[in-house]
Design an enzyme around this catalytic site. Structure first.
Site, PDB file in Angstrom:
ATOM      1  N   LYS A 105      90.738  59.292   9.112  1.00 41.17           N
ATOM      2  CA  LYS A 105      91.234  59.872   7.868  1.00 41.17           C
ATOM      3  C   LYS A 105      92.657  60.391   8.049  1.00 41.17           C
ATOM      4  CE  LYS A 105      88.363  62.371   4.995  1.00 41.17           C
ATOM      5  NZ  LYS A 105      87.683  63.553   4.408  1.00 41.17           N
TER       6      LYS A 105
ATOM      7  N   GLU B  56      90.932  59.856  20.262  1.00 40.73           N
ATOM      8  CA  GLU B  56      90.300  58.661  20.813  1.00 40.73           C
ATOM      9  C   GLU B  56      90.726  57.417  20.041  1.00 40.73           C
ATOM     10  OE1 GLU B  56      88.742  61.480  20.082  1.00 40.73           O
ATOM     11  OE2 GLU B  56      87.343  62.033  21.674  1.00 40.73           O
TER      12      GLU B  56
ATOM     13  N   GLY C 169      82.688  62.870   7.104  1.00 38.54           N
ATOM     14  CA  GLY C 169      82.636  61.694   7.955  1.00 38.54           C
ATOM     15  C   GLY C 169      81.240  61.138   8.163  1.00 38.54           C
ATOM     16  N   ARG C 170      80.274  62.008   8.423  1.00 34.23           N
ATOM     17  CA  ARG C 170      78.927  61.505   8.736  1.00 34.23           C
ATOM     18  C   ARG C 170      78.160  61.048   7.509  1.00 34.23           C
ATOM     19  NH1 ARG C 170      79.557  66.778   9.854  1.00 34.23           N
ATOM     20  NH2 ARG C 170      78.335  68.333   8.781  1.00 34.23           N
TER      21      ARG C 170
ATOM     22  N   GLU D 169      74.796  67.484  13.664  1.00 37.59           N
ATOM     23  CA  GLU D 169      76.110  67.987  13.275  1.00 37.59           C
ATOM     24  C   GLU D 169      76.022  68.731  11.937  1.00 37.59           C
ATOM     25  OE1 GLU D 169      80.020  66.136  14.605  1.00 37.59           O
ATOM     26  OE2 GLU D 169      79.883  65.355  12.578  1.00 37.59           O
TER      27      GLU D 169
ATOM     28  N   HIS E  89      57.220  51.993  27.295  1.00 33.75           N
ATOM     29  CA  HIS E  89      57.277  51.771  28.736  1.00 33.75           C
ATOM     30  C   HIS E  89      58.256  52.733  29.412  1.00 33.75           C
ATOM     31  CE1 HIS E  89      54.957  47.937  28.661  1.00 33.75           C
ATOM     32  NE2 HIS E  89      55.311  48.023  27.397  1.00 33.75           N
TER      33      HIS E  89
ATOM     34  N   LYS F 130      87.730  70.991  21.543  1.00 35.57           N
ATOM     35  CA  LYS F 130      88.988  70.235  21.387  1.00 35.57           C
ATOM     36  C   LYS F 130      90.182  71.080  21.826  1.00 35.57           C
ATOM     37  CE  LYS F 130      87.745  67.464  17.340  1.00 35.57           C
ATOM     38  NZ  LYS F 130      88.084  67.158  15.938  1.00 35.57           N
TER      39      LYS F 130
END
Lengths: 545, 545
Positions: free
Chosen positions: B204, B210, B260-261, B346, B377, B502
């Site tokens: 955005k 990253e 965002g999510r 979040e 398993h 951050k």
């Protein structure tokens, strides 16, 4: 044996916990400038920093006494002597012998010769495949290995092959199919050439439902290619493999003194060895062996796996942690949490001791996680401001000194530090004012920016992610799990709970395959609850529509 | 507002919990033959069976009263009216408008026109790329889309592109890079052709650490190819995108009233839309819209997201569940747990209410999981015989009637049934005797085979995994999260906790990049604890060696 929670050592720890209650990790650091030195340990290239755990050296000393009271030394002696410590299945649990260079005995018999023979056979096969002397039935060179296995026959080599991608043969890809869902097989082989694909069927019994379904799918997909040139098997059932079309010389055996989830060091590691080569695979074994030697010879207070186990037990049983997050700051270690999930939850997801008492306290936690820094943008919010105690293992290969790599490592260290330190209301308020908010706005918003901190974490640091450091890392967790199992008094080496679901599936499946039928036959209600019956009816209705 | 735990409705539920304590799910089924009918709900093609949860219709009625006491209706009204329910950021949370076909207003302004304009632009772009009319700078057709984004700009389209692999354009692959670890970018592009690769930078602000690192890596990897033909951006920072080399006509905007999510329905879905085509993407929106309409118009007791939220709150706050496992019995849904992890943890990993009180009870659980049948398993052992209450959501697309698919679905149903039913000591003993064990052996071993059962689960059944059912499924969880946030009184739409880590990383990074230096300068101890200082010193020592 006295139940763990009724031992005097347990009672002392409970009282000690109450003394520490309310002391913030920041206070512990302020009180002891040597805290990092006192609470970090090293084995080979693996540095484990426990100083951000909510405990003191006194706590560790008391935990060591608990281990002594449970005769951890005797357990380790019996394990290394190849005794049947897997008592419910009357078997040894001697995965350390798989990476040994010295004799280990099972029922009086030295197993080193057979371990070496398997390694030699793996070397022959991997060199044949990697050099191109192994050919497909049309004469083409193999360019992809596809492992067909599930659980312990999948997660270890899958995790390690991804982790060691930097060591992979560029001309030989390794892929993995586990799920009975046909989509996984289809998605995996979509871009492959049958003439250049070699499958490895990994199933000790050659009867595992999922693996056999995928093996049949593979045989069909291969078409007219000769199974003898396109299948290997890691199995003890040579007859079944032969009936399937895999000759005995294509089969590698598995020892019955190793459980599936401890078996990546054995022939189960074959797809990994194909990918990274047998020399690198031997390095992986060497890294594990280094941890084994440390584990079997180091006093508990300096013993990495023992201390890690004790810290975990402290978090679970005295501080009430219900999960353990494993966050590797290395993208290629992305499957580490899934691998450790099986290792910890299948080993110690138990409630009954070997002498048939309820354990009486919580055992294995929910183990979960995701590669950092990705998780920071997903679930770390809960670590900072949620309502739960969330112990974390940060696994951090330092790597080279590129700016991106340094940023990755800085993020790892920063998360551990910030989660411990927290942010006070006053700091939050000041930060908001500095960002231009009015005093009243800052007052309103500060509680949403503040974090209590005091979240415990362990940092596992290593210079590089190599076969050797990976071997040490995995062996560390294996031994941690065994120590915790010893203290809880459970059998870490069986997994009888999972039988129940398998049996139930065998009862439901024929009815589903029969299509429309007597799903709601009242006679079956004792067998299938109304929920299962109702769900089956919905499926039948959709099928008809 | 009265703290939730001090409301009379909460007290009534606590007393009701004590009445139910000790009643096994098997008893609840025995007592009420209509239990499945009473406790399963349907919306469109999604059938949710809550009957294997540890509650009764009375419990649900009491939970509904709790929701009424917290004015859930008012919350939903404010949400749908575009009010700033994200009060800490003074924003709306109007993701429902992204899939709407009717006007929604934010601050009095109808957003439908801009939503439609974005969809139209997405259609143009995806059709150009899929048809081959969009060309790389050398004139080659694009064969791979690589999304560069993290968190909410990654998990949604990544999860959905994998889930809907059956709908993917065979000539256009979609890949995703999120991590700042350079290994992810390198592994992702290794076999790609720069001339045929189109990157989407999803950020955005166009400042995400990253994502920008990966965008720079992509630009370098592209070599002399024109960024204008090989980059799109989903961003509101047109100037930064232009400076990077992406012209404004290659940028899609993001609304500030969507977090965002919750944004996979927006331009963030572009890589997904490229893969499955815009018609299928619109089907996804339609599935979500169907759930929205159900959610906003159905009485609470029959309202899927509301009931799911109430069941979750019951498990967390009254029964003490600390995690929620999501186990999709569809391999392609393997990323669903990771997606929902962000959505739940979040959103509701919060401890302070909007009126600045401590919530006073547990909020979001640890959400985790893995595709079935693979997990059986690995970690299911703990569900059967561990010491923890482990609620599970089984997500089960029924699929076609092939034997493997039927086996997959039978396994899903069997796990839910077996975990609920358990296996008594007597059953375990009989099973062991039937398998040939002596009576004494059976007596010794039975406690290790027995399972207490009573593990709660919800089964979400759908005929097929399609864009439409996936859209409904994701919207279901979105609304569940919002309802739980409303009841707890927290803001589900910010994530201020993550800022702290951050900031800490920004302080540590320059020191790391500076190489050997003053890591152990005593002046920095107030800033960095002795643990961080010690870890940095270890890194420095390794670097020098």
């Amino acid at each position: 044996m006295t139940p763990l929670i009724h031992t005097p050592q347990w009672q002392i720890l409970a009282a000690h916990r109450d003394v520490l209650a309310g002391i913030h990790l920041n206070d512990l650091f302020a009180a002891d400038p040597q805290r990092f030195a006192r609470l970090s340990l090293q084995c080979g290239d693996l540095l484990c920093d426990f100083s951000k755990q909510r405990l003191t050296t006194e706590t560790l000393a008391l935990l060591v006494r608990l281990a002594e009271a449970r005769d951890l030394a005797g357990f380790l002696r019996r394990m290394a002597a190849g005794e049947a410590i897997n008592a419910t299945e009357n078997r040894a649990a001697l995965h350390i012998a798989l990476r040994a260079e010295r004799p280990y005995r099972v029922a009086g018999r030295d197993v080193l010769p057979e371990v070496r023979a398997t390694r030699a056979r793996m070397r022959e096969l991997t060199e044949a495949i990697r050099s191109g002397s192994w050919r497909g039935s049309s004469g083409a060179r193999i360019d992809t290995i596809v492992n067909l296995g599930i659980g312990g026959s999948d997660l270890g080599p899958r995790m390690a092959a991804q982790a060691l991608g930097a060591y992979a043969d560029a001309n030989l890809a390794a892929r993995f199919v586990a799920n009975i869902d046909p989509a996984e097989f289809a998605d995996t082989v979509r871009d492959l050439d049958p003439e250049r694909t070699l499958f490895i069927v990994s199933s000790k019994t050659f009867t595992t439902q999922e693996t056999l379904a995928n093996a049949r799918a593979a045989r069909a997909w291969l078409g007219k290619a000769d199974p003898a040139r396109h299948f290997l098997a890691v199995s003890n059932n040579l007859a079944a493999a032969r009936d399937f079309g895999i000759p005995a010389e294509n089969c590698l055996a598995m020892a019955d003194w190793v459980g599936g989830r401890f078996s990546m060091w054995s022939a189960i590691g074959l797809p990994l060895a194909c990918s990274i080569g047998m020399d690198a695979f031997e390095e992986l074994l060497a890294g594990a062996r280094q941890m084994d030697e440390h584990f079997l010879s180091t006093p508990y207070a300096e013993n990495l796996p023992v201390v890690m186990a004790l810290v975990g037990l402290w978090n679970i049983d005295f501080l009430g942690a219900d999960s353990l997050a494993v966050i590797p700051y290395a993208h290629r270690l992305g499957l580490l949490p899934a691998y450790l999930q099986q290792l910890e939850m299948e080993s110690n997801g138990k409630r009954v001791t070997l002498d048939n008492q309820e354990v009486g306290c919580a055992t294995a936690p929910i183990l979960w996680g995701m590669a950092g820094s990705v998780g920071q943008h997903a679930f770390h919010q809960l670590f900072y401001q949620g309502t739960r105690l969330t112990p974390i293992d940060f696994v951090v290969p330092v790597g080279d000194a590129s700016p991106e790599q340094e940023a990755l490592v800085a993020n790892a260290l920063a998360q551990g530090a910030a989660l411990m330190k927290g942010k006070s209301l006053a700091e939050a308020r000041a930060q908001l004012v500095a960002a231009g908010k009015s005093a009243a706005e800052a007052e309103r918003l500060a509680p949403h920016l503040a974090c209590p901190g005091n979240q415990p974490s362990t940092t596992l640091l290593m210079p590089q992610l190599t076969p050797r450091t990976l071997g040490s890392l995995i062996a560390l967790y294996e031994h941690k799990v065994a120590v915790q199992g010893c203290l809880w008094g459970v059998n870490s080496f069986d997994q009888w709970g999972v039988e129940h679901g398998k049996q139930m599936a065998r009862e439901i499946l024929p009815k589903m395959l029969a299509g429309a039928g007597d799903f709601d036959d009242p006679k079956e209600i004792p067998l299938w609850d109304a929920s299962t019956t109702g769900l089956l009816a919905a499926i039948r209705a959709w099928r008809k529509a």
